[in-house]
Design a protein around this motif. Structure first.
Motif, PDB file in Angstrom:
ATOM      1  N   VAL A  34       0.753  -1.199   0.052  1.00  0.00           N
ATOM      2  CA  VAL A  34       0.036   0.003   0.022  1.00  0.00           C
ATOM      3  C   VAL A  34       0.972   1.315  -0.090  1.00  0.00           C
ATOM      4  CG1 VAL A  34      -0.324   0.127   2.405  1.00  0.00           C
ATOM      5  CG2 VAL A  34      -1.984   1.155   1.017  1.00  0.00           C
ATOM      6  N   MET A  45       5.226   6.376   1.783  1.00  0.00           N
ATOM      7  CA  MET A  45       5.452   4.847   1.840  1.00  0.00           C
ATOM      8  C   MET A  45       4.817   4.304   3.316  1.00  0.00           C
ATOM      9  SD  MET A  45       6.659   4.490  -0.938  1.00  0.00           S
ATOM     10  CE  MET A  45       7.460   2.870  -1.128  1.00  0.00           C
ATOM     11  N   SER A  92      -1.856  -6.316   9.776  1.00  0.00           N
ATOM     12  CA  SER A  92      -1.205  -6.018  10.908  1.00  0.00           C
ATOM     13  C   SER A  92      -2.159  -6.766  12.144  1.00  0.00           C
ATOM     14  CB  SER A  92      -1.689  -4.396  11.047  1.00  0.00           C
ATOM     15  OG  SER A  92      -0.808  -3.641  10.340  1.00  0.00           O
ATOM     16  N   ASP A 152       6.010 -13.348   7.387  1.00  0.00           N
ATOM     17  CA  ASP A 152       6.922 -12.184   6.739  1.00  0.00           C
ATOM     18  C   ASP A 152       8.102 -12.076   7.755  1.00  0.00           C
ATOM     19  OD1 ASP A 152       7.622 -10.263   4.786  1.00  0.00           O
ATOM     20  OD2 ASP A 152       5.498  -9.375   5.114  1.00  0.00           O
ATOM     21  N   VAL A 211      15.876  -9.725  -3.350  1.00  0.00           N
ATOM     22  CA  VAL A 211      16.788 -10.035  -4.216  1.00  0.00           C
ATOM     23  C   VAL A 211      16.979  -8.878  -5.349  1.00  0.00           C
ATOM     24  CG1 VAL A 211      17.312 -11.839  -5.881  1.00  0.00           C
ATOM     25  CG2 VAL A 211      15.828 -12.457  -4.049  1.00  0.00           C
ATOM     26  N   GLY A 230      12.126  -9.222  -5.568  1.00  0.00           N
ATOM     27  CA  GLY A 230      13.145  -8.173  -5.168  1.00  0.00           C
ATOM     28  C   GLY A 230      13.358  -7.591  -6.463  1.00  0.00           C
TER      29      GLY A 230
HETATM   30  P1  C2E Z   1       7.054  -6.292   3.609  1.00  0.00           P
HETATM   31  O1  C2E Z   1       5.927  -6.929   3.219  1.00  0.00           O
HETATM   32  O2  C2E Z   1       8.457  -7.120   4.023  1.00  0.00           O
HETATM   33  O3  C2E Z   1       7.496  -5.731   1.966  1.00  0.00           O
HETATM   34  C1  C2E Z   1       8.659  -5.820   1.447  1.00  0.00           C
HETATM   35  C2  C2E Z   1       9.384  -4.271   0.959  1.00  0.00           C
HETATM   36  O4  C2E Z   1      10.495  -4.385   0.544  1.00  0.00           O
HETATM   37  C3  C2E Z   1       8.632  -3.489   0.461  1.00  0.00           C
HETATM   38  O5  C2E Z   1       8.627  -2.016   0.993  1.00  0.00           O
HETATM   39  C4  C2E Z   1       9.119  -3.329  -0.967  1.00  0.00           C
HETATM   40  O6  C2E Z   1       8.744  -2.383  -1.519  1.00  0.00           O
HETATM   41  C5  C2E Z   1      10.550  -3.656  -0.602  1.00  0.00           C
HETATM   42  N1  C2E Z   1      11.220  -4.448  -1.496  1.00  0.00           N
HETATM   43  C6  C2E Z   1      10.987  -5.168  -2.493  1.00  0.00           C
HETATM   44  N2  C2E Z   1      12.110  -5.605  -3.003  1.00  0.00           N
HETATM   45  C7  C2E Z   1      13.087  -5.071  -2.675  1.00  0.00           C
HETATM   46  C8  C2E Z   1      14.462  -5.122  -3.017  1.00  0.00           C
HETATM   47  O7  C2E Z   1      14.910  -5.823  -3.934  1.00  0.00           O
HETATM   48  N3  C2E Z   1      15.393  -4.277  -2.022  1.00  0.00           N
HETATM   49  C9  C2E Z   1      14.969  -3.695  -1.078  1.00  0.00           C
HETATM   50  N4  C2E Z   1      15.967  -3.106  -0.377  1.00  0.00           N
HETATM   51  N5  C2E Z   1      13.603  -3.660  -0.828  1.00  0.00           N
HETATM   52  C10 C2E Z   1      12.818  -4.181  -1.467  1.00  0.00           C
HETATM   53  P2  C2E Z   1       7.452  -1.352   1.050  1.00  0.00           P
HETATM   54  O8  C2E Z   1       6.484  -1.330   0.076  1.00  0.00           O
HETATM   55  O9  C2E Z   1       7.917   0.374   1.593  1.00  0.00           O
HETATM   56  O10 C2E Z   1       6.618  -1.768   2.310  1.00  0.00           O
HETATM   57  C11 C2E Z   1       7.189  -1.856   3.513  1.00  0.00           C
HETATM   58  C12 C2E Z   1       6.436  -2.649   4.701  1.00  0.00           C
HETATM   59  O11 C2E Z   1       5.145  -1.904   4.970  1.00  0.00           O
HETATM   60  C13 C2E Z   1       6.106  -4.045   3.983  1.00  0.00           C
HETATM   61  O12 C2E Z   1       7.129  -4.927   4.337  1.00  0.00           O
HETATM   62  C14 C2E Z   1       4.808  -4.606   5.034  1.00  0.00           C
HETATM   63  O13 C2E Z   1       5.337  -4.870   6.225  1.00  0.00           O
HETATM   64  C15 C2E Z   1       4.226  -3.048   5.268  1.00  0.00           C
HETATM   65  N6  C2E Z   1       2.874  -2.834   4.510  1.00  0.00           N
HETATM   66  C16 C2E Z   1       2.948  -2.539   3.069  1.00  0.00           C
HETATM   67  N7  C2E Z   1       1.695  -2.758   2.668  1.00  0.00           N
HETATM   68  C17 C2E Z   1       0.912  -2.997   3.680  1.00  0.00           C
HETATM   69  C18 C2E Z   1      -0.411  -3.232   4.088  1.00  0.00           C
HETATM   70  O14 C2E Z   1      -1.399  -3.211   3.258  1.00  0.00           O
HETATM   71  N8  C2E Z   1      -0.940  -3.439   5.411  1.00  0.00           N
HETATM   72  C19 C2E Z   1       0.052  -3.517   6.156  1.00  0.00           C
HETATM   73  N9  C2E Z   1      -0.367  -3.768   7.557  1.00  0.00           N
HETATM   74  N10 C2E Z   1       1.304  -3.447   6.092  1.00  0.00           N
HETATM   75  C20 C2E Z   1       1.868  -3.128   4.884  1.00  0.00           C
END
Ligand code: C2E
Ligand code: MG
Ligand code: MG
Length: 256
Positions: A34, A45, A92, A152, A211, A230
């Protein structure tokens, strides 16, 4: 109050990131991530507003919107002939604690017409560690419906590993902090190999998060990690942005 307004106006958007079979290159699933769309700060973010949403209780409504929009989008892709097997949605702890959560999931699946087997829910390891009997019951009910469950950020929580065999989960997502230096830091390699081997003996799938390079990919493959996600494959993208990749279905086909 800006976040409250955003909830009313549904100022959110989902970006999607493929989860790829490391052996074949096939897109197995797409994770919905999201973003909050604001006028002055652009896309905010999730790390910058989910904690606030959790504190204020707004996460309930945001989470339900994410679930509904993710399922709707997935159904649309399937109706257009695309074949990702699952949409993965992050949850969450507060959503889990809510007694009406199971009803919400059932209602969303019914409204969108998505098969429960095409939904995967991601819970972080630290949330799982705060599990209650109620939560285990809930996970069992979801699992009986055919919903897949993934842990996760695995490896970052304070695990009592006994929960792994007690919970009806299918997948461990290895946290990206272990993947980052996997090709240079032998400690990280050892940890990842241990997680993969443990998962396999418990008959769980493993996904490597974050990745970014061909070197990481090659190492993960050689150690038997089945799935990866990734920037190496794709950054999270809008539904339109990810469409061509889903259409292509196999990300190795492009590279030849
Ligand atoms: P997550 O579920 O562990 O998502 C992976 C995060 O790593 C995502 O960040 C993604 O953009 C990022 N990522 C993906 N590939 C790579 C890569 O190759 N390298 C690096 N450095 N990062 C990568 P994002 O989108 O900022 O989301 C961060 C966290 O926010 C997510 O971690 C998740 O825990 C939370 N989140 C995201 N959407 C939702 C949602 O709809 N509801 C809830 N409750 N939490 C959410
Ligand atoms: Mg996730
Ligand atoms: Mg993660």
């Amino acid at each position: 109050s800006a976040l409250r307004r955003a909830v009313l106006q549904k100022d959110f958007v989902l970006h999607y990131q493929p989860q790829v079979d490391l052996e074949t290159g096939e897109i197995l699933a797409v994770e919905a991530l999201v973003r909050w769309r604001t006028e002055d700060s652009g896309m905010v973010m999730p790390g910058d507003f989910i904690p606030l949403a959790e504190e204020t209780g707004l996460i309930g409504e945001i989470g339900e919107w994410v679930l509904r929009e993710g399922c709707r989008q997935m159904k649309e892709w399937l109706d257009r002939g695309l074949r990702p097997r699952r949409i993965a949605i992050n949850l969450s702890a507060r959503q889990f604690a809510d007694k009406s959560f199971l009803d919400t999931v059932m209602r969303v699946l019914q409204d969108t017409g998505l098969d429960p087997r095409q939904l995967e829910l991601e819970i972080t390891e630290s949330q799982v560690m705060r599990q209650t009997e109620g939560m285990i019951l809930l996970l069992n009910r979801l699992s009986e419906m055919g919903v897949h469950l993934a842990i996760d950020d695995f490896g970052t929580g304070y695990s009592s590993l006994s929960y792994l065999k007690r919970l009806p989960i299918q997948k461990l997502k290895i946290d990206q902090s272990f993947i980052r230096d996997i090709t240079v830091d032998p400690n990280d390699t050892a940890i990842v190999v241990a997680i993969i081997n443990m998962a396999h003996s418990l008959e769980l799938d493993t996904i490597a998060e974050g990745v970014e390079t061909a070197g990481q990919l090659a190492l993960l493959r050689s150690k038997g990690c089945r799935i990866g996600q990734g920037f190496f494959f794709s950054a999270p993208m809008s539904a339109e942005g990810v469409y061509p990749l889903l259409k292509q279905d196999n990300l190795y086909a492009r590279a030849g």
